[in-house]
Design a protein around this motif. Structure first.
Motif, PDB file in Angstrom:
ATOM      1  N   VAL A 244      66.158  49.093  56.136  1.00  0.00           N
ATOM      2  CA  VAL A 244      67.435  49.075  55.553  1.00  0.00           C
ATOM      3  C   VAL A 244      68.353  49.608  56.788  1.00  0.00           C
ATOM      4  O   VAL A 244      68.955  49.324  55.911  1.00  0.00           O
ATOM      5  N   PHE A 245      68.245  50.240  58.157  1.00  0.00           N
ATOM      6  CA  PHE A 245      69.163  50.460  58.468  1.00  0.00           C
ATOM      7  C   PHE A 245      68.830  49.073  58.977  1.00  0.00           C
ATOM      8  O   PHE A 245      70.926  49.011  60.131  1.00  0.00           O
ATOM      9  N   SER A 246      68.486  48.136  58.802  1.00  0.00           N
ATOM     10  CA  SER A 246      69.210  46.390  59.548  1.00  0.00           C
ATOM     11  C   SER A 246      69.333  46.025  58.474  1.00  0.00           C
ATOM     12  O   SER A 246      69.855  44.638  58.795  1.00  0.00           O
ATOM     13  N   GLY A 247      69.515  46.123  57.539  1.00  0.00           N
ATOM     14  CA  GLY A 247      70.712  45.681  56.416  1.00  0.00           C
ATOM     15  C   GLY A 247      69.803  44.676  55.289  1.00  0.00           C
ATOM     16  O   GLY A 247      69.972  44.348  54.797  1.00  0.00           O
ATOM     17  N   PHE A 248      68.666  45.411  55.333  1.00  0.00           N
ATOM     18  CA  PHE A 248      67.585  44.331  54.885  1.00  0.00           C
ATOM     19  C   PHE A 248      68.135  45.295  53.031  1.00  0.00           C
ATOM     20  O   PHE A 248      67.539  46.516  52.840  1.00  0.00           O
ATOM     21  N   VAL A 249      68.291  44.356  52.106  1.00  0.00           N
ATOM     22  CA  VAL A 249      68.294  45.677  50.786  1.00  0.00           C
ATOM     23  C   VAL A 249      66.923  45.396  49.753  1.00  0.00           C
ATOM     24  O   VAL A 249      66.750  46.897  49.074  1.00  0.00           O
ATOM     25  N   ASN A 250      66.138  44.143  49.124  1.00  0.00           N
ATOM     26  CA  ASN A 250      65.190  43.944  48.763  1.00  0.00           C
ATOM     27  C   ASN A 250      63.974  44.210  49.739  1.00  0.00           C
ATOM     28  O   ASN A 250      63.627  43.013  50.098  1.00  0.00           O
ATOM     29  N   ILE A 251      63.199  45.253  48.890  1.00  0.00           N
ATOM     30  CA  ILE A 251      62.242  45.445  49.676  1.00  0.00           C
ATOM     31  C   ILE A 251      61.184  46.364  48.460  1.00  0.00           C
ATOM     32  O   ILE A 251      61.480  46.810  47.462  1.00  0.00           O
ATOM     33  N   HIS A 252      60.079  45.636  48.476  1.00  0.00           N
ATOM     34  CA  HIS A 252      58.504  46.196  47.705  1.00  0.00           C
ATOM     35  C   HIS A 252      57.482  47.415  48.301  1.00  0.00           C
ATOM     36  O   HIS A 252      57.838  46.857  49.111  1.00  0.00           O
ATOM     37  N   LEU A 253      57.663  48.383  47.488  1.00  0.00           N
ATOM     38  CA  LEU A 253      56.634  49.459  48.256  1.00  0.00           C
ATOM     39  C   LEU A 253      55.440  49.168  47.547  1.00  0.00           C
ATOM     40  O   LEU A 253      55.477  49.280  46.493  1.00  0.00           O
ATOM     41  N   VAL A 254      54.549  49.060  47.615  1.00  0.00           N
ATOM     42  CA  VAL A 254      52.959  49.376  47.188  1.00  0.00           C
ATOM     43  C   VAL A 254      52.318  50.300  48.361  1.00  0.00           C
ATOM     44  O   VAL A 254      52.028  50.282  49.786  1.00  0.00           O
ATOM     45  N   ASP A 255      51.873  51.246  47.448  1.00  0.00           N
ATOM     46  CA  ASP A 255      51.104  52.373  48.130  1.00  0.00           C
ATOM     47  C   ASP A 255      50.208  53.147  46.901  1.00  0.00           C
ATOM     48  O   ASP A 255      51.000  53.798  45.768  1.00  0.00           O
TER      49      ASP A 255
ATOM     50  N   SER B 184      70.316  49.688  48.632  1.00  0.00           N
ATOM     51  CA  SER B 184      69.618  49.523  49.068  1.00  0.00           C
ATOM     52  C   SER B 184      68.609  48.935  47.480  1.00  0.00           C
ATOM     53  O   SER B 184      69.172  49.653  46.623  1.00  0.00           O
ATOM     54  N   GLN B 185      67.519  48.365  47.306  1.00  0.00           N
ATOM     55  CA  GLN B 185      67.260  47.356  46.033  1.00  0.00           C
ATOM     56  C   GLN B 185      65.864  48.188  46.014  1.00  0.00           C
ATOM     57  O   GLN B 185      64.985  46.564  46.449  1.00  0.00           O
ATOM     58  N   ILE B 186      64.796  48.476  45.845  1.00  0.00           N
ATOM     59  CA  ILE B 186      63.899  49.078  46.088  1.00  0.00           C
ATOM     60  C   ILE B 186      63.491  49.647  44.934  1.00  0.00           C
ATOM     61  O   ILE B 186      63.315  50.169  44.283  1.00  0.00           O
ATOM     62  N   THR B 187      61.685  48.043  44.824  1.00  0.00           N
ATOM     63  CA  THR B 187      61.263  48.356  43.958  1.00  0.00           C
ATOM     64  C   THR B 187      59.891  48.530  44.300  1.00  0.00           C
ATOM     65  O   THR B 187      59.267  49.094  45.259  1.00  0.00           O
ATOM     66  N   VAL B 188      59.312  49.766  43.276  1.00  0.00           N
ATOM     67  CA  VAL B 188      57.444  50.170  43.587  1.00  0.00           C
ATOM     68  C   VAL B 188      56.748  49.939  42.945  1.00  0.00           C
ATOM     69  O   VAL B 188      56.751  49.744  41.703  1.00  0.00           O
ATOM     70  N   SER B 189      54.864  49.510  43.151  1.00  0.00           N
ATOM     71  CA  SER B 189      54.281  49.742  42.896  1.00  0.00           C
ATOM     72  C   SER B 189      53.328  51.080  43.432  1.00  0.00           C
ATOM     73  O   SER B 189      52.942  51.316  44.647  1.00  0.00           O
ATOM     74  N   VAL B 190      52.586  51.077  42.029  1.00  0.00           N
ATOM     75  CA  VAL B 190      51.795  52.080  42.478  1.00  0.00           C
ATOM     76  C   VAL B 190      50.417  52.316  42.393  1.00  0.00           C
ATOM     77  O   VAL B 190      49.732  52.294  40.625  1.00  0.00           O
ATOM     78  N   GLU B 191      49.704  51.326  43.371  1.00  0.00           N
ATOM     79  CA  GLU B 191      48.630  50.127  42.826  1.00  0.00           C
ATOM     80  C   GLU B 191      47.587  50.326  43.650  1.00  0.00           C
ATOM     81  O   GLU B 191      48.269  50.726  45.122  1.00  0.00           O
ATOM     82  N   ASN B 192      46.553  49.949  44.196  1.00  0.00           N
ATOM     83  CA  ASN B 192      45.871  49.272  45.401  1.00  0.00           C
ATOM     84  C   ASN B 192      46.323  47.428  44.837  1.00  0.00           C
ATOM     85  O   ASN B 192      46.489  47.480  44.397  1.00  0.00           O
ATOM     86  N   ILE B 193      46.487  47.350  46.502  1.00  0.00           N
ATOM     87  CA  ILE B 193      46.758  45.505  46.384  1.00  0.00           C
ATOM     88  C   ILE B 193      46.093  44.873  46.229  1.00  0.00           C
ATOM     89  O   ILE B 193      46.027  43.938  46.529  1.00  0.00           O
ATOM     90  N   ARG B 194      44.872  45.434  45.746  1.00  0.00           N
ATOM     91  CA  ARG B 194      43.771  44.434  46.027  1.00  0.00           C
ATOM     92  C   ARG B 194      43.798  43.583  44.510  1.00  0.00           C
ATOM     93  O   ARG B 194      43.235  43.030  43.791  1.00  0.00           O
ATOM     94  N   SER B 195      45.029  44.791  43.599  1.00  0.00           N
ATOM     95  CA  SER B 195      44.689  44.693  42.643  1.00  0.00           C
ATOM     96  C   SER B 195      44.759  43.925  41.511  1.00  0.00           C
ATOM     97  O   SER B 195      45.901  42.771  42.629  1.00  0.00           O
ATOM     98  N   LYS B 196      44.692  43.239  40.428  1.00  0.00           N
ATOM     99  CA  LYS B 196      44.535  42.057  39.267  1.00  0.00           C
ATOM    100  C   LYS B 196      46.576  41.856  39.444  1.00  0.00           C
ATOM    101  O   LYS B 196      46.689  40.997  38.419  1.00  0.00           O
ATOM    102  N   GLU B 197      46.698  42.828  39.264  1.00  0.00           N
ATOM    103  CA  GLU B 197      48.420  42.996  39.373  1.00  0.00           C
ATOM    104  C   GLU B 197      49.125  42.071  40.014  1.00  0.00           C
ATOM    105  O   GLU B 197      50.637  41.836  39.967  1.00  0.00           O
TER     106      GLU B 197
END
Lengths: 159, 584
Positions: free
Chosen positions: B53-64, B103-116
């Motif tokens: 975010v401090f380098s200027g990225f706006v669209n970030i999706h988090l998965v954990d 910043s426009q951060i979106t999140v998924s609380v999900e296993n990265i291996r999920s079919k989601e």
């Protein structure tokens, strides 16, 4: 996800075994309700001629972990056998299946089955896993062989 | 962090800075509009997110999929003590959004291996940053990125060591190309049961014993043939069919159960081992086995002699003395009693948790008794926790450096450097002949130019598998990738094999399996498993749920392929080779 190396290797083992396998032996992925999984195999070993295990066919379940072939499979006789190096649960105790000893990733399923066939006829008394056959073999080898022959005749021959 | 003073901050300064750095507005626009996927918001993840975010990225999706625990707080600086128990991804998003409202951060609380997350999901990102802590999930992300052809920045850190690896399958080496060291050491059954050689073997045995008595007993447990000692089993033994107890009091039941367990696992079994030693070894150790009378005395007085609080204090002290054999027997009985009560209350299986004082003391005591029987030096409960919990040290300084390098590499990539020209960074501790301070540690990143993909793919895995069946295995992930696109709801497995692999690719498949080993197709199943053959003809890919995941395909000729079935509505079956280095 399992380790894809393990899976690829098991597929290759399957292909090789189907192309060419020794007489009397079988090895294939296990089926439960028509669904088969590469990580669990059912195998059969014929008793070696000239030993007390002769004429019998012994069924084994091989369970592979995701770390195969770095780690060996767990080999379990089903049903368990009366043998000094086989645990009461049926698990085989053999230096070839011990990664700190003789196990190498290059050991194939075929060579595991051969080694276990060999172990049946020549138990290793330095490494006992089952108390009763161990004691019997040690105290009276003749009696031990008689007991085994009886067990094989009663439960493991195809009539 | 002072939220107030930053909340009205404007990103324009950041972009001015970036423009100055790259002397190009195009790159700044790229930074502003690139979508980045960050997988894992732990030690490295927090650092990366802040830097992004401090380098200027706006669209970030988090998965954990993890929640925050107390032990995270020392280095995962986006989390505070009131956040313990909340989702990492959600809290990280909230904190960063407060700091940088643009910043426009979106999140998924999900296993990265999920079919989601189908392949299309990954394709929307300019780059993926992987900040995971386990090998399996990393392998998966590596493979999906290969199929999706998305640049991946792979990171990792332990202690003073860390690495950043830029990966683009087909162009650089992939995460799977270089064999990784074993994560868990395999211990043979006989070693655990009859011949432990190190204290680790004794601790592993004690944890297995915990599962035998109180837990869910799995077949893979080397003690699985001791089922009759399951507490649930022992409880039944002392109950009449009409439900009445054979023993008069709860106290008596507890004592009898403890006596049986101790007699079996800590007296009889060890005596059996002793008798074997007499047969096979010349020297034998004198085992300090308590007499039955001593055992009864322990049973009577442990409740007053020990307390959970004392044991808790002990386990927090790294310098605590290793328990004597007598003490270990006493603590063992004390813990057995406590666990029996716990089991009785919950009436369900218990799971070993190294953070639970009683479970930890049980494993420590059991391993101490066992170790002394085999002349092995035992460990105190502080050390046992580390070994039993497989705790790896994590340092915020390493995470911070890794977080910096990865975002720096990402910026270089976006400013036009090819993935294959980015260097791999490896962080390690260097020693200095005359340190200025006693506890001075110097860590240095080393930049290594990665070998070209083709070369690596030919060499890798040779040492791991040796020359299996006379041929050298190459990296199975980035060697041969087949991307299958079809409408998974209409295509049957038979059509996939016949129309797809055989007709379009000229292959003669031997078998196809999913990564968990489930066999979808086997060239000879008609005679081996008739039910399976029927399923292949009738079931669609979607019915078998094998789309959007890696598949392992072996050809009759012995060539391996990795496959991925991508679902797209109303398209006909087509297969493309993503890249190929050619066959031998």
């Amino acid at each position: 996800m399992a380790n894809s190396l393990a899976l690829t290797r098991l597929q290759e083992e399957h292909r090789q075994f189907r192309k060419d396998h020794p007489h009397g032996f079988f090895a294939r992925p296990f089926d439960e309700d028509g669904k088969r999984n590469y990580f669990k195999w059912r195998c059969g070993i014929p008793g070696k001629k000239g030993t007390e295990w002769e004429d019998g066919t012994f069924h084994l379940i091989l369970e592979f972990s995701e770390d195969y072939p770095t780690k060996p499979p767990i080999c379990k006789f089903d049903p368990p056998l009366f043998h000094p190096n086989i645990f009461p649960s049926g698990t085989v105790c053999l230096s070839l299946l011990d990664p700190s000893k003789d196990w190498k990733p290059s050991v194939t399923i075929k060579s595991i089955l051969f080694a276990i066939q060999e172990l049946l006829g020549s138990p290793n008394l330095d490494d006992p896993a089952q108390a009763e056959p161990y004691r019997l073999m040690k105290e009276s080898p003749e009696e031990y062989r008689k007991t085994v022959r009886e067990i094989v005749r009663k439960g493991f021959t195809r009539s | 962090m002072d939220d107030e003073c930053h909340s009205h901050a404007d990103p324009s300064n950041i972009y001015k800075g970036a423009e100055h750095c790259f002397s190009s507005c195009q790159i700044v626009e790229k930074i502003r509009h690139s979508k980045i996927l960050l997988i894992g918001v732990g030690g490295v993840g927090c650092e990366v997110l802040k830097n992004l975010v401090f380098s200027g990225f706006v669209n970030i999706h988090l998965v954990d999929l993890d929640t925050i625990s107390v032990s995270n707080l020392n280095r995962q600086f986006l989390f505070r003590s009131e956040d313990v128990g909340k989702w990492k991804a959600v809290v990280a998003k909230d904190r960063i959004t407060k700091l940088c409202p643009w910043s426009q951060i979106t999140v998924s609380v999900e296993n990265i291996r999920s079919k989601e997350f189908p392949l299309e999901f990954f394709k929307q990102f300019a780059a993926v940053i992987c900040a995971l802590d386990n090998h399996k999930a990393r392998l998966y992300v590596n493979e999906v990125c290969a199929f999706a052809q998305v640049p991946l920045f792979e990171t990792g850190s332990t202690g003073y060591q860390g690495q950043v690896t830029p990966i683009l399958a087909g162009s650089t080496e992939c995460y799977n190309c270089e064999p990784k060291p074993q994560q868990t050491e395999h211990i043979a059954v006989c070693t655990i049961r009859h011949r432990p050689e190190s204290v680790e073997h004794c601790i592993v045995w004690a944890m297995y014993l915990f599962d035998v008595l109180f837990g869910n007993l799995e077949d893979s447990n080397p003690l699985s043939d001791e089922k009759e000692y399951k507490v649930s089993h022992l409880a039944r033994e002392w109950t009449f069919e009409d439900g009445a107890r054979k023993t008069s009091t709860e106290q008596e039941w507890e004592n009898m159960t403890c006596e049986r367990v101790v007699n079996k696992f800590f007296i009889e079994d060890l005596q059996f081992v002793e008798s074997l030693k007499k047969d096979t070894l010349s020297s034998l150790s004198i085992l300090n086995i308590p007499t039955q009378e001593q055992l009864r005395r322990y049973l009577l007085n442990v409740d007053t002699k020990y307390s959970v609080e004392d044991l808790k204090l002990e386990e927090q002290n790294p310098h605590q003395l290793v328990w004597t054999c007598d003490k270990a027997y006493e603590v063992l009985i004390f813990c057995l009693k406590q666990l029996l009560r716990r089991w009785k209350e919950s009436k369900s299986a218990l799971t070993f948790d190294e953070n639970d004082t009683i479970s930890l003391a049980f494993v420590t005591a059991a391993s101490t008794v066992r170790a002394s029987a085999f002349d092995i030096v035992a460990k105190n409960s502080f050390d046992v926790r580390g070994i039993a919990g497989r705790i790896i040290p994590a340092l915020s300084i390493t995470n911070a450096v890794i977080g910096d390098i990865v975002v720096f590499q990402l910026l270089r990539f976006l400013s036009g450097t090819c993935m294959k020209d980015l260097c791999n960074a490896r962080l390690s501790q260097v020693s200095r002949p005359r340190p200025r301070y006693l506890d001075e540690v110097i860590i240095t990143p080393e930049f290594i130019r990665p070998p070209v993909a083709e070369y690596v793919c030919r060499l890798s895995l040779v040492c791991l598998s040796e020359r299996l069946f006379g041929k050298i295995l190459r990296c199975i992930i980035c060697h041969q990738l087949l991307l299958v696109t079809c409408d998974a709801r209409n295509v049957t497995v038979r059509q996939f094999i016949e129309d797809g692999l055989k007709k379009q690719m000229n292959m003669e498949p031997f078998s196809v399996a999913t990564d968990v080993g489930y066999i979808i197709y086997d060239s000879e199943q008609d005679c081996e498993v008739p039910v399976e053959a029927q399923r292949i003809d009738k079931s669609t890919i979607a019915q078998l749920q094998v789309e959007e995941q890696p598949l392992s395909i072996l050809d009759e000729s012995g060539v391996y392929y990795r496959g991925w079935i991508r679902h797209q509505c109303d398209v006909s079956l087509s297969i493309e080779r993503i890249f190929s280095f050619g066959d031998d």
